[in-house]
Design an enzyme around this catalytic site. Sequence first.
Site, PDB file in Angstrom:
ATOM      1  N   GLU A  23       5.099   8.495  11.377  1.00 35.42           N
ATOM      2  CA  GLU A  23       6.522   8.337  11.063  1.00 35.42           C
ATOM      3  C   GLU A  23       7.408   8.922  12.160  1.00 35.42           C
ATOM      4  OE1 GLU A  23       7.558   6.528   8.435  1.00 35.42           O
ATOM      5  OE2 GLU A  23       5.409   6.202   8.073  1.00 35.42           O
ATOM      6  N   GLU A  64      11.775  13.512   3.454  1.00 34.94           N
ATOM      7  CA  GLU A  64      11.139  12.550   4.369  1.00 34.94           C
ATOM      8  C   GLU A  64       9.709  12.226   3.929  1.00 34.94           C
ATOM      9  OE1 GLU A  64      11.143   9.752   6.733  1.00 34.94           O
ATOM     10  OE2 GLU A  64      12.807  11.057   7.287  1.00 34.94           O
ATOM     11  N   TYR A  81       8.646  -9.464  -0.331  1.00 37.00           N
ATOM     12  CA  TYR A  81       9.944  -8.881  -0.614  1.00 37.00           C
ATOM     13  C   TYR A  81      10.305  -9.056  -2.087  1.00 37.00           C
ATOM     14  CZ  TYR A  81      14.862  -7.908  -0.877  1.00 37.00           C
ATOM     15  OH  TYR A  81      16.066  -7.380  -1.257  1.00 37.00           O
ATOM     16  N   HIS A  82      10.791  -7.998  -2.658  1.00 40.79           N
ATOM     17  CA  HIS A  82      11.333  -8.026  -4.009  1.00 40.79           C
ATOM     18  C   HIS A  82      12.567  -7.130  -4.011  1.00 40.79           C
ATOM     19  CE1 HIS A  82      11.851  -7.360  -8.289  1.00 40.79           C
ATOM     20  NE2 HIS A  82      11.088  -8.437  -8.479  1.00 40.79           N
ATOM     21  N   LYS A  89      13.109   1.534  -1.752  1.00 42.26           N
ATOM     22  CA  LYS A  89      13.044   2.026  -0.368  1.00 42.26           C
ATOM     23  C   LYS A  89      14.408   2.523   0.104  1.00 42.26           C
ATOM     24  CE  LYS A  89       9.194  -0.563   1.544  1.00 42.26           C
ATOM     25  NZ  LYS A  89       8.821  -1.451   2.655  1.00 42.26           N
TER      26      LYS A  89
END
Length: 119
Positions: A23, A64, A81-82, A89
């Site tokens: 990340e 985070e 995708y939804h 998110k």
Amino acid sequence: MLRRRAASFGHAFRGVTAALRSEVHLQFHAAATVVVIGLGFYFTISSTEWALVALAVGTVWSAELANTAIEALTDLVSPEYHPLAGKAKDVAAGAVLVAALGAVVVGALIFGPRLAHMF
């Protein structure tokens, strides 16, 4: 029982390490943490100020890490995708933003006057 508790710490450290490796935002927070700790030593901040800095840093890191976990889990359960996955998110990322802004305020209150005095 003690062995299980020790193992759980190992899992937690492995999670932090995995997140740090993958990340970019967490890597940025790690670099910022190093800078803030360095400034704290340089300016010899008080115990109360150290406590505020530690709380701010811990809050940002926690947010985070939670965001990373939510993103990974969301990608697992909703590879396509939804709208609700996107909302999850976005809200998790919003939590990081709020924590980071709070940390910036703490940093500005503690280090701002000291840095301004230098210049």
